[in-house]
Design an enzyme around this catalytic site. Structure first.
Site, short mmCIF file in Angstrom:
data_model
loop_
_atom_site.label_atom_id
_atom_site.label_comp_id
_atom_site.label_asym_id
_atom_site.label_seq_id
_atom_site.Cartn_x
_atom_site.Cartn_y
_atom_site.Cartn_z
N VAL A 115 0.85 -1.19 0.00
CA VAL A 115 0.00 0.00 0.00
C VAL A 115 0.89 1.24 0.00
O VAL A 115 1.77 1.39 0.84
CB VAL A 115 -0.96 0.00 1.22
CG1 VAL A 115 -1.81 1.27 1.22
CG2 VAL A 115 -1.83 -1.23 1.19
N ALA A 122 5.46 -7.11 20.78
CA ALA A 122 4.30 -7.85 20.29
C ALA A 122 3.04 -7.66 21.14
O ALA A 122 1.93 -7.55 20.59
CB ALA A 122 4.66 -9.33 20.19
N GLU A 181 20.68 -10.61 21.64
CA GLU A 181 20.41 -12.00 21.25
C GLU A 181 21.30 -12.42 20.07
O GLU A 181 21.83 -13.52 20.04
CB GLU A 181 18.92 -12.16 20.91
CG GLU A 181 18.09 -12.01 22.18
CD GLU A 181 16.59 -12.21 22.01
OE1 GLU A 181 15.93 -12.45 23.02
OE2 GLU A 181 16.09 -12.11 20.89
C1 LIG Z 1 14.55 -8.75 15.19
C2 LIG Z 1 13.35 -8.44 16.04
C3 LIG Z 1 13.18 -9.08 17.26
C4 LIG Z 1 12.07 -8.81 18.06
N1 LIG Z 1 11.93 -9.48 19.25
C5 LIG Z 1 10.83 -9.28 19.99
C6 LIG Z 1 10.60 -10.03 21.18
O1 LIG Z 1 11.44 -10.86 21.56
N2 LIG Z 1 9.45 -9.81 21.88
C7 LIG Z 1 8.52 -8.90 21.46
O2 LIG Z 1 7.48 -8.76 22.11
N3 LIG Z 1 8.71 -8.18 20.35
C8 LIG Z 1 9.83 -8.33 19.60
N4 LIG Z 1 10.01 -7.61 18.46
C9 LIG Z 1 9.03 -6.58 18.11
C10 LIG Z 1 7.77 -7.19 17.51
O3 LIG Z 1 8.11 -8.07 16.47
C11 LIG Z 1 6.88 -6.05 17.02
O4 LIG Z 1 6.58 -5.21 18.08
C12 LIG Z 1 5.59 -6.59 16.43
O5 LIG Z 1 5.89 -7.37 15.28
C13 LIG Z 1 4.64 -5.46 16.08
O6 LIG Z 1 3.50 -6.00 15.47
P1 LIG Z 1 2.74 -5.17 14.35
O7 LIG Z 1 1.57 -5.98 13.95
O8 LIG Z 1 2.51 -3.79 14.82
O9 LIG Z 1 3.78 -5.06 13.13
P2 LIG Z 1 4.53 -6.19 12.33
O10 LIG Z 1 4.49 -7.49 13.03
O11 LIG Z 1 5.85 -5.62 11.97
O12 LIG Z 1 3.66 -6.35 11.01
C14 LIG Z 1 3.57 -5.35 10.05
C15 LIG Z 1 3.10 -5.99 8.74
O13 LIG Z 1 2.73 -4.96 7.84
C16 LIG Z 1 3.23 -5.26 6.54
N5 LIG Z 1 3.38 -4.00 5.84
C17 LIG Z 1 4.17 -2.95 6.18
N6 LIG Z 1 4.00 -1.94 5.32
C18 LIG Z 1 3.10 -2.35 4.41
C19 LIG Z 1 2.52 -1.75 3.27
N7 LIG Z 1 2.82 -0.51 2.90
N8 LIG Z 1 1.63 -2.46 2.54
C20 LIG Z 1 1.31 -3.73 2.90
N9 LIG Z 1 1.82 -4.34 3.98
C21 LIG Z 1 2.69 -3.66 4.72
C22 LIG Z 1 4.54 -5.99 6.82
O14 LIG Z 1 4.91 -6.79 5.72
C23 LIG Z 1 4.18 -6.80 8.06
O15 LIG Z 1 3.67 -8.05 7.71
C24 LIG Z 1 11.11 -7.86 17.64
C25 LIG Z 1 11.28 -7.22 16.41
C26 LIG Z 1 12.39 -7.50 15.61
C27 LIG Z 1 12.55 -6.81 14.29
#
Ligand SMILES: Cc1cc2nc3c(=O)[nH]c(=O)nc-3n(C[C@H](O)[C@H](O)[C@H](O)COP(=O)(O)OP(=O)(O)OC[C@H]3O[C@@H](n4cnc5c(N)ncnc54)[C@H](O)[C@@H]3O)c2cc1C
Length: 435
Positions: free
Chosen positions: A83, A322, A174
């Site tokens: 998007v 998360a 990690e």
């Molecule tokens: C390496 C790493 C380790 C982590 N470890 C932890 C942990 O141990 N414990 C913890 O609680 N949290 C952890 N986190 C953080 C956690 O993963 C995030 O807080 C969580 O994923 C947020 O969820 P969300 O649904 O907001 O976004 P996300 O899970 O990031 O999902 C966003 C989605 O939107 C999609 N997207 C983005 N832009 C667009 C667009 N323009 N059009 C269509 N689709 C799009 C992406 O492809 C993705 O699938 C970690 C993050 C990373 C990067």
């Protein structure tokens, strides 16, 4: 986008991460036309990305196909699309595969790596925010070992075997622990002609301690664990430049390295189209109220990492992990039947902080859970259990469990494959056919 017209209200959910996934699971039973859009056709479990990079697990085992959710569901559509823009006045989203109108829109687009405007670092550093990026890193780490074995010059070997990680939050810690374990257990087995002492792991952190978001206790324990594994920690150290060969810091330190891993921060994946006052300029998170409605809108919501809900308890918004994403999704799903009827008597979101954890190599982790702070084997065991149970899909849980048992009993990491080479000079993937 070829979504059929319907008499039902159309609810468009952008993003299939923790927030998006938990939301659609609950919304799909409502009398709506539900459209989920994501730029990958899978949900990625980001907390275990570092184990892909360090050859501990296979990438498929932390991904879950989003189309599995629409199985046997009526009025539920998935579209693989990026998007690009939203026109909130006309209620239309614009993507790389076309436009789509909506009645209600929920944005859950998460974050991307933040280089704080430094284009040189962005060009040369290795991010680890997606599965393709984690696979790039795995290839580069293994290619460095392969290359070092054929180099006669010790200085070149040191350059190839120096792994610099910028940012000592949970991801950096990690990753440093896992690379250090690699040095201890895999390097002597797979590369007997390399001197393990030439390999260095440098962890750089701008704050005065590692794991700044966690307690002092967690910070002290993890520092001890990392040092035991041979990781060199540099606190109060800010990287100012990296040209692909040399990283320099604000206080004049220099690190010659082919591999600089950037885990120093994130910035929200804000989508263009909203007025400036709808999001915070620094973090780009959308300002939302206690019902996750974006400032000024009743029919547009933001959840998870991309949302900034300011409250007395969280004046800088919820942590970008998360649990807030999952809990906000569940709260919005509960409110949704009322939202569909135009009822404004909604349940405000209240965050239940379940704590935070980080693991540092084998048998060691730190945990802050409510008022309890602990570290060591017990924390590691809890870390494993929580992550296993949080994975999406029974198959993934089973595969990860088997991989962990195998790695634990064999002191061996199974996925040491360079499936596609990572080109350092061009900093892009070249296929095997090209090479
Ligand atoms: C390496 C790493 C380790 C982590 N470890 C932890 C942990 O141990 N414990 C913890 O609680 N949290 C952890 N986190 C953080 C956690 O993963 C995030 O807080 C969580 O994923 C947020 O969820 P969300 O649904 O907001 O976004 P996300 O899970 O990031 O999902 C966003 C989605 O939107 C999609 N997207 C983005 N832009 C667009 C667009 N323009 N059009 C269509 N689709 C799009 C992406 O492809 C993705 O699938 C970690 C993050 C990373 C990067």
């Amino acid at each position: 986008m070829n979504v059929p017209k319907s008499n039902l209200p159309r609810v468009v959910v952008i993003g299939g991460g923790f927030a998006g996934l938990n939301l659609v699971k609950k919304l799909r039973k409502l009398p709506i036309q539900l459209v989920m859009i994501n730029k990958h056709n899978y949900h990625a479990f980001q907390p275990l990305l570092y184990q892909i990079s360090t050859s501990g697990i296979e990438s498929d085992s932390i991904a879950y196909p989003l189309r599995m959710f629409i199985k046997k569901q009526q009025n539920f559509y998935f579209r693989l699309a990026d998007v690009k823009e939203i026109d909130p006045d006309n209620k239309i989203i614009k993507s790389d595969i076309g436009d789509l109108s909506y009645d209600f829109l929920i944005i859950n687009t998460g974050t991307k790596t933040n280089y704080f405007g430094n284009k040189e670092i962005k060009k040369h550093a290795m991010p680890m925010k997606t599965i393709p990026q984690a696979l790039n890193l795995r290839s580069l780490i293994l290619q460095n070992f392969e290359r070092a074995t054929v180099e006669a010059d010790i200085e070149v070997q040191k350059f190839l075997l120096n792994f610099v990680i910028v940012g000592a939050g949970p991801t950096g810690v990690e990753l440093a622990g896992a690379i250090a374990e690699f040095k201890k257990s895999v390097l002597p087995l797979d590369f007997p002609d390399l001197d393990p002492e030439l390999m260095q792991i440098n962890l750089l952190e701008g704050a005065d301690r590692v794991l700044p978001p966690m307690s002092e206790h967690a910070s002290k324990k993890s520092t001890k664990f990392l040092k035991e594994l041979g990781v060199q920690i540099h606190t109060n150290t800010i990287v100012t430049s990296y040209d692909g060969k040399l990283a320099t810091t604000k206080d004049g330190k220099e690190f010659a390295t082919r591999t600089l891993i950037w885990s120093a921060g994130v910035i929200a994946n804000r989508i263009d189209g909203f007025a400036e006052e709808c999001s915070e300029p620094r973090t780009r998170r959308y300002y939302v109220n206690e019902f996750n409605q974006i400032k000024g809108f009743k029919d547009v919501f933001a959840l998870g990492d991309v949302a900034l809900m300011i409250s007395d308890d969280y004046p800088r918004g919820h942590p970008q992990v998360a649990q807030p994403a999952i809990q906000q999704a569940k709260n919005l799903a509960k409110n949704f039947p009322k939202i569909l009827k135009g009822n404004t008597n909604l349940k405000p979101f209240k965050y239940n902080d379940k704590g935070s954890m980080a693991t540092i190599g084998r048998n060691k982790a730190v945990a802050d859970i409510k008022k309890l702070q602990f570290g060591g084997f017990f924390a590691w065991f809890i870390w494993m259990f929580v992550h296993l149970m949080s994975l999406v899909g029974f198959r993934n849980r089973l595969v990860i469990l088997i991989s962990w048992i195998y790695n634990y009993t064999n002191y061996n990491k199974g996925s040491r494959l360079i499936v596609r080479r990572y080109s350092v000079t061009k900093r892009r993937i070249r296929t095997n056919a090209e090479l």
